[in-house]
Design a protein around this motif. Structure first.
Motif, PDB file in Angstrom:
ATOM      1  N   ASN A 156      46.417  43.112  46.649  1.00 28.94           N
ATOM      2  CA  ASN A 156      46.354  44.575  46.593  1.00 28.94           C
ATOM      3  C   ASN A 156      47.494  45.294  47.307  1.00 28.94           C
ATOM      4  O   ASN A 156      47.827  46.412  46.940  1.00 28.94           O
ATOM      5  N   ASN A 191      38.853  40.986  43.099  1.00 29.27           N
ATOM      6  CA  ASN A 191      38.552  41.610  44.377  1.00 29.27           C
ATOM      7  C   ASN A 191      37.076  41.468  44.748  1.00 29.27           C
ATOM      8  O   ASN A 191      36.744  41.276  45.912  1.00 29.27           O
ATOM      9  N   LEU A 192      36.202  41.557  43.735  1.00 26.93           N
ATOM     10  CA  LEU A 192      34.764  41.399  44.008  1.00 26.93           C
ATOM     11  C   LEU A 192      34.475  40.018  44.582  1.00 26.93           C
ATOM     12  O   LEU A 192      33.693  39.880  45.527  1.00 26.93           O
ATOM     13  N   THR A 239      41.182  42.493  37.645  1.00 28.15           N
ATOM     14  CA  THR A 239      41.528  42.758  39.042  1.00 28.15           C
ATOM     15  C   THR A 239      40.274  43.073  39.851  1.00 28.15           C
ATOM     16  O   THR A 239      40.106  42.591  40.973  1.00 28.15           O
ATOM     17  N   LEU A 240      39.376  43.850  39.272  1.00 32.67           N
ATOM     18  CA  LEU A 240      38.115  44.152  39.963  1.00 32.67           C
ATOM     19  C   LEU A 240      37.344  42.862  40.208  1.00 32.67           C
ATOM     20  O   LEU A 240      36.818  42.634  41.307  1.00 32.67           O
ATOM     21  N   ASP A 241      37.296  42.006  39.200  1.00 37.85           N
ATOM     22  CA  ASP A 241      36.613  40.708  39.299  1.00 37.85           C
ATOM     23  C   ASP A 241      37.176  39.931  40.491  1.00 37.85           C
ATOM     24  O   ASP A 241      36.434  39.447  41.352  1.00 37.85           O
ATOM     25  N   SER A 292      32.358  35.761  35.372  1.00 35.85           N
ATOM     26  CA  SER A 292      33.567  35.896  36.179  1.00 35.85           C
ATOM     27  C   SER A 292      34.539  34.757  35.962  1.00 35.85           C
ATOM     28  O   SER A 292      34.176  33.659  35.559  1.00 35.85           O
ATOM     29  N   TRP A 307      39.154  45.210  34.606  1.00 35.18           N
ATOM     30  CA  TRP A 307      38.138  44.241  35.016  1.00 35.18           C
ATOM     31  C   TRP A 307      38.697  42.991  35.708  1.00 35.18           C
ATOM     32  O   TRP A 307      38.169  42.597  36.765  1.00 35.18           O
TER      33      TRP A 307
END
Lengths: 260, 451
Positions: free
Chosen positions: B131, B152-153, B148-150, B233, B146
């Motif tokens: 990030n 980071n999650l 990138t969100l995946d 994921s 998604w």
């Protein structure tokens, strides 16, 4: 007339060569690659290996057709070659083209053609190790040389050391490129790219490679593939560095070194 | 007792839901055509041990390899603590292994704690690399949204999970001194024995019990959440990397899969084989290559589900490096997305998706007006130089090139599409046996060569 014999001629005389020299399309027709073909034939002759070419009976191995997606054309040309090679009962071959090398070595067996085939840099290394090929390194002493791994000899077939060992015999100042061996950067010709325009992008792959080569300040780039030689040569011209950097096949360097 | 019932309910519920989703993934992988992959079992186990378990291919790139190793080893050893949590949860006991193992328990938990600290550090560095540092391969265009969100999650979940472990262990060490009957001695733990008193000294016993239980439940909840998150994921690689490496090709890298159907047809054309009188000439022309997940073989789809989108392939791709659209990682992501789409349509049992309405909706009787070419363009496919850099790079032996070649075959042979410049090359090979149409003899180079 020259005195390179074809298999047909040898067979007519009831002779068998030690090895068949698979020339390939580039080596046969491309003006630049023809020089490599002649250089390698010269070496074979100088070290006293009896060899034959296939002449007009040789066809494209089919590599560019298969990798372009045209399996029909691949099968046609490959099966034709295999039929001919089997007819002559060819056992051992050498080629200066890593694409021909790969296809014959790895893909022909599934089609019924199993032969022992080596890339010419492997044969050169073998001849040097056996003391049959003596390289007079004087001409290149101290010259800065870099080496470009072709994908199909290097990454695809894992041959990294043979060409390097042959180059070492030149006594030159050998510099590795930043991206070499398993990380070697493609010249941009493989997968039948040689026969089409590039897809849209920021730059040509050969230019990317040449920039890396120019960073080494090498005077000579040694290569092992006729398509790489074309691509690298074009890249050097695009950068207008044709007076500073020369691209040679490893066999040409041997011939120059020995003044043959 | 209430806790036990609650635990069993949560654990079983989460496990059953996970099994349901994992079986969907198995079904989606098997949407791919059949291909028998067998032979040299010892070699396959060796590859799995070295490449998947031993992460051999990761170590070409030292920094991420070491950071990844911290998280991976911490994950492996935390399973011991997890087994204890499950046994405790089911039996209502507390730290069931402590009394059984004695000094060894102290050692194991301390070891897990040290690994957990390392994993925590690695996770924070990974968040930073992704990030703030924006390592190029982690922020390429296909990673927008998604993916990138995946990513980071996953890292965020990991941090919560680690907080759970230390809350649980930290509060426990303080409780051991207050209520040694219910909180068996764990010995001096490497991290919690100083972190616990530092955070929780002076808290009342009831508060500490609550904190300890919160940590315990948080850890368990995160594990079960993770388990159920995996099917959606890229993190699925923690499971599929193993079978994926096991089933990876043992053939030479330079060998493209042969097509016996075409080979036999060409052989019979060339008169090399007897014509098979049983051949049904009226049979529908077969399709060549693949245009959808059902045309790829199942290992290609397993490859797609094993991909963790690290982008080493794309980073090494010469076409991508020079600004072409091709990204081997995107190819893998597209195959997985398309497999998911087909799977979801099959589950929805929509009549409109039947090819033949009189038959049941199955993978073989499915159409939705889309295929892989709705995801992957010619511009991507025809930019590949077959250099094998992507294949070389993948830490879990995914082969994007195999998929690219099957899609190319479809475009060229079934659709008769593709770059027009290739046509003269094909014609020339077919007619004159050379890639170029040249008037010279093949041995013209030798004509004046005196050896």
């Amino acid at each position: 007339m020259g005195n390179v014999k074809t298999m047909a001629e040898m067979a007519a005389e009831g002779q068998k060569p030690e090895i068949v020299f698979w020339v390939g399309c580039a080596g046969s027709f491309d003006a630049r690659a023809q020089k490599v073909t002649r250089a390698f034939a010269k070496i074979l002759s100088e070290v006293g290996i009896s060899f034959a070419i296939l002449g007009s009976e040789e066809s494209c191995t089919g590599d560019p057709a298969r990798r372009a997606g045209n399996e029909f054309v691949f099968q046609m040309t490959a099966l034709q070659n295999i039929e001919m090679l089997n007819m002559y009962q060819v056992k051992k071959m050498v080629t200066a083209c890593p694409h021909c090398f790969n296809t014959i070595k790895n893909e022909y067996p599934a089609l019924g053609g199993t032969y022992e085939i080596v890339h010419h840099t492997q044969l050169l290394q073998e001849l040097i190790n056996e003391g049959k090929l003596k390289v007079d390194g004087g001409a290149f002493k101290g010259k800065k040389i870099t080496y470009h791994d072709s994908c199909f000899l290097g990454r695809v077939n894992g041959v990294y050391n043979a060409p390097r060992e042959v180059l070492t015999s030149l006594d030159a100042d050998l510099h590795e490129l930043k991206r070499s061996k398993t990380k070697g950067l493609c010249c941009g010709a493989g997968g039948a790219q040689m026969f089409k325009e590039d897809e849209p992008g920021d730059k040509r792959i050969n230019v990317e490679r040449i920039e890396e080569i120019l960073d080494t300040d090498a005077e000579i780039v040694a290569a092992n593939c006729p398509f790489c030689i074309t691509m690298l040569g074009d890249g050097i011209k695009a950068k207008e560095k044709q007076d500073n950097v020369m691209v040679y096949d490893i066999s040409e360097l041997i011939v120059q070194s020995n003044n043959w | 007792m209430i806790q036990q019932i609650l635990f069993i309910a949560v654990f079983l519920g989460a496990s059953l839901y996970a099994i349901k989703n994992f079986s969907k993934i198995r079904r989606n992988i098997l949407l791919g055509r059949e291909k028998v992959i067998e032979g040299d079992v010892p070699q396959r186990f060796k590859n799995m041990a070295l490449v998947a378990f031993g992460q051999k291919k990761m170590f070409k790139n030292m920094i991420p390899a070491v950071l990844h190793l911290f998280i991976y080893v911490a994950f492996l050893f935390t399973q011991i603590e997890l087994i204890e949590i499950i046994l405790d949860g089911a039996t209502g006991k507390h730290r069931i292994f402590a009394a059984m193992l004695g000094g060894l328990y102290t050692f194991i938990i301390s070891f897990i704690e040290i690994l957990s600290v390392l994993a925590f550090v690695a996770t924070v560095i990974f968040l930073w690399r992704r990030n703030l540092l924006k390592v190029p391969r982690l922020v390429k265009s296909e990673m927008t949204g998604w993916p990138t969100l995946d990513a980071n999650l996953i890292l965020f979940f990991e941090i919560i999970l680690l907080i759970g472990i230390f809350t649980m262990n930290g509060a426990d060490t303080v409780l051991q001194s207050i209520d040694p009957v219910h909180y068996p001695d764990t010995g001096s733990l490497a991290v919690s024995s100083w972190l616990g008193p530092m955070l929780f000294d002076g808290f009342s016993q009831s508060t500490l019990v609550m904190i300890e239980r919160s940590g315990w439940w948080l850890h368990l909840a995160m594990v079960l959440l993770f388990l159920n998150y995996l099917p959606f994921s890229k993190h699925l690689h923690i499971m599929l990397a193993f079978p994926n490496v096991y089933y990876s090709s043992l053939k030479p890298r330079g060998e493209m899969e042969n097509m016996p159907s075409i080979m036999n047809e060409v052989k019979s054309m060339m008169g090399l084989t007897e014509e098979d009188p049983n051949t049904d000439m009226s049979a529908e022309l077969p399709e060549f290559g693949a245009n959808d997940v059902m045309g790829l073989h199942w290992k290609n789809v397993l490859d797609a589900y094993s991909c963790t989108e690290c982008g080493r392939c794309t980073d090494a791709c010469p076409a991508n490096a020079t600004g072409k659209k091709l990204s081997p990682r995107k190819i893998m992501m597209d195959v997985r997305d398309r497999a998911e789409e087909i799977g979801n349509h099959l589950d929805a049992k929509n009549e409109n998706h039947k090819k033949d309405t009189s038959l049941a909706l199955t993978a073989g009787n499915f159409q939705d007006g889309k295929n892989l070419f709705s995801y992957i363009t010619d511009e991507e496919l025809f930019a590949c130089t077959t250099c094998n850099a992507c294949v070389e790079e993948c830490p879990v032996t995914i082969d994007p090139l195999d998929i690219i070649m099957q899609l190319r075959r479809y475009r060229i042979l079934t659709d008769a599409a593709g770059p027009a410049e290739w046509l003269p090359m094909f014609t020339s090979i077919e007619n004159s046996g050379s890639v170029w149409q040249v008037p010279d003899a093949r041995d013209a180079w030798a004509k004046d060569l005196e050896l």
